[in-house]
Design a protein around this motif. Structure first.
Motif, PDB file in Angstrom:
ATOM      1  N   GLY A 138       0.832  -1.101  -0.104  1.00 13.94           N
ATOM      2  CA  GLY A 138       0.049   0.072  -0.031  1.00 13.94           C
ATOM      3  C   GLY A 138       0.778   1.355   0.074  1.00 13.94           C
ATOM      4  O   GLY A 138       0.307   2.400   0.202  1.00 13.94           O
ATOM      5  N   LYS A 139       2.150   1.056  -0.169  1.00 15.01           N
ATOM      6  CA  LYS A 139       3.182   2.332  -0.461  1.00 15.01           C
ATOM      7  C   LYS A 139       3.234   3.305   1.023  1.00 15.01           C
ATOM      8  O   LYS A 139       3.116   4.363   0.845  1.00 15.01           O
ATOM      9  N   GLN A 140       2.821   2.260   2.075  1.00 16.93           N
ATOM     10  CA  GLN A 140       2.797   3.364   3.408  1.00 16.93           C
ATOM     11  C   GLN A 140       4.382   3.029   3.982  1.00 16.93           C
ATOM     12  O   GLN A 140       4.996   2.048   3.699  1.00 16.93           O
ATOM     13  N   ASP A 141       4.903   4.497   4.493  1.00 19.21           N
ATOM     14  CA  ASP A 141       6.393   4.268   5.159  1.00 19.21           C
ATOM     15  C   ASP A 141       6.446   3.386   6.252  1.00 19.21           C
ATOM     16  O   ASP A 141       5.488   3.196   6.893  1.00 19.21           O
ATOM     17  N   LEU A 142       7.461   2.515   6.302  1.00 18.45           N
ATOM     18  CA  LEU A 142       7.700   1.500   7.161  1.00 18.45           C
ATOM     19  C   LEU A 142       9.005   1.935   7.932  1.00 18.45           C
ATOM     20  O   LEU A 142       9.716   2.564   7.407  1.00 18.45           O
ATOM     21  N   SER A 143       8.866   1.605   9.310  1.00 14.43           N
ATOM     22  CA  SER A 143       9.974   2.058  10.215  1.00 14.43           C
ATOM     23  C   SER A 143      11.384   1.155   9.830  1.00 14.43           C
ATOM     24  O   SER A 143      10.960   0.236   8.759  1.00 14.43           O
ATOM     25  N   GLU A 144      12.382   1.486  10.135  1.00 18.41           N
ATOM     26  CA  GLU A 144      13.531   0.918   9.782  1.00 18.41           C
ATOM     27  C   GLU A 144      13.397  -0.674  10.337  1.00 18.41           C
ATOM     28  O   GLU A 144      13.999  -1.480   9.628  1.00 18.41           O
ATOM     29  N   GLU A 145      12.798  -0.969  11.499  1.00 19.22           N
ATOM     30  CA  GLU A 145      12.911  -2.083  11.937  1.00 19.22           C
ATOM     31  C   GLU A 145      11.960  -3.011  11.114  1.00 19.22           C
ATOM     32  O   GLU A 145      12.173  -4.119  10.914  1.00 19.22           O
ATOM     33  N   GLU A 146      10.916  -2.556  10.823  1.00 18.68           N
ATOM     34  CA  GLU A 146       9.945  -3.114   9.991  1.00 18.68           C
ATOM     35  C   GLU A 146      10.527  -3.310   8.660  1.00 18.68           C
ATOM     36  O   GLU A 146      10.187  -4.548   7.928  1.00 18.68           O
TER      37      GLU A 146
END
Length: 359
Positions: free
Chosen positions: A25-33
């Protein structure tokens, strides 16, 4: 849990689905994710199941395109033999100051897969080599669209100048396209190219025919003793259909084999589970096969529901549909097509009037 035992059912019951949905869905993910989803992708790429491998590949491709960071895809392309991808990344996304011994060595290694201006994959190069190796054998070639099957036809024509060769296409439009492609390739030499039975006359030996199954049957019916040395059948999977056209093509194969026991058949298709099923009844011939399993493209399916005005993403791997958070309210159908289209598009309209209205 063993990597080889990971299944789609298992993935659907894990937190993986949430991460995967966010990425698609082109949502920003955290570095951990991002670390988690890429780690999962590597595990999936090493699975025994081809479809699970393709899911892992899709994750990497989507990540690289979304974040404009192509190092993971470069590494995978090199390891999987997808050299057109690694070459493109090396030329367009790796800066000179980022290159080292390994990138230079990979670039040199890739040159052996380059023919003229085209870089081939490892399986594509193998396909070209084996196709020539099996010139004198009947063969089923299963390879995706745009994988170079047309170039193989041209090479066979070029390297078998004393043979009578026929290419069977399913439609008149493909017939014209194939004829033009052969003429433009300059492989005919002094040979003529015929596209219907009226262009043939007794005594013709040095020519190439491009025919539909109807025109091929007409040629064989009018000329009772004529046969070909090579019959190349494009979209050969249509032989498995139960309709008059597939039966007509099967009848032509039977006649040609009866008239010339040395006639060689080449079946070209983008997909078929068991190529041996292409063998025609009432004939006897061995069928070699070349099957390409490489996966360069990763298709995505988006749905625009007219009634609810929802914009959806359907994932064929997990068999799930997700609503995407994009505002398309009050958008016209043609605006949706224009705004979300790529460089190459097929637009299907059910009625001629709809086509006229769209124009």
């Amino acid at each position: 849990m063993s990597n080889s035992k990971i299944t789609f059912k298992f993935l659907n019951n894990q937190q993986f689905t949430e991460l995967y949905c966010k990425l698609m869905g082109k949502q920003d993910l955290s570095e951990e994710e991002l670390t988690k989803i890429l780690s999962i992708a590597i595990i999936l790429l090493n699975n025994e199941d081809e479809n699970i491998k393709r899911l892992g590949y899709r994750i990497v491709v989507t990540y690289c395109n979304f974040y404009n960071q192509y190092e993971p895809l470069y590494e995978i392309a090199i390891n999987k033999g997808l050299y057109p991808i690694s070459k493109f990344i090396d030329s367009h996304y790796i800066k000179d100051y980022q290159k080292d011994f390994f990138t230079e060595w990979n670039d040199c290694y890739t040159k052996q897969y380059q023919e003229n201006d085209i870089v081939q994959t490892s399986q594509q190069k193998c396909m070209n080599r084996n196709f020539k190796k099996y010139y004198s054998n009947s063969l089923a070639l299963v390879a995706p669209t745009s994988y170079g099957k047309s170039e193989l036809i041209n090479k066979l024509i070029d390297e078998n100048k004393g043979k009578k060769i026929c290419i069977v296409t399913t439609t008149k439009a493909l017939l014209a396209q194939t004829r033009k492609r052969i003429k433009d390739s300059k492989v005919l030499g002094t040979r003529k190219i015929i596209t219907n039975s009226e262009m043939f006359h007794n005594g013709m030996e040095n020519f190439v025919a491009v025919l539909t199954q109807e025109r091929l049957n007409r040629l064989l019916k009018v000329n009772k003793s004529f046969s070909f040395d090579y019959l190349l059948i494009d979209e050969a999977h249509e032989l498995l259909d139960d309709n008059p056209r597939s039966r007509m093509l099967a009848r032509a194969i039977i006649i040609l084999k009866h008239r010339n026991n040395n006639c060689i058949f080449k079946f070209l298709t983008p997909f078929i589970l068991d190529p041996q099923n292409l063998k025609t009844k009432y004939t006897s011939y061995n069928l070699k096969q070349i099957t390409i399993t490489e996966y360069l493209k990763t298709e995505k399916y988006y749905i625009h529901e007219l009634k609810t005005e929802k914009y959806l993403f359907y994932d064929q791997f997990l068999n799930q549909t997700w609503t995407l958070n994009e505002n398309i309210n009050n958008s016209k159908d043609e605006d949706i097509v224009i705004n979300y289209s790529g460089r190459k598009n097929i637009i299907y309209l059910n009625k001629p009037k709809d086509e006229e209205d769209l124009e």
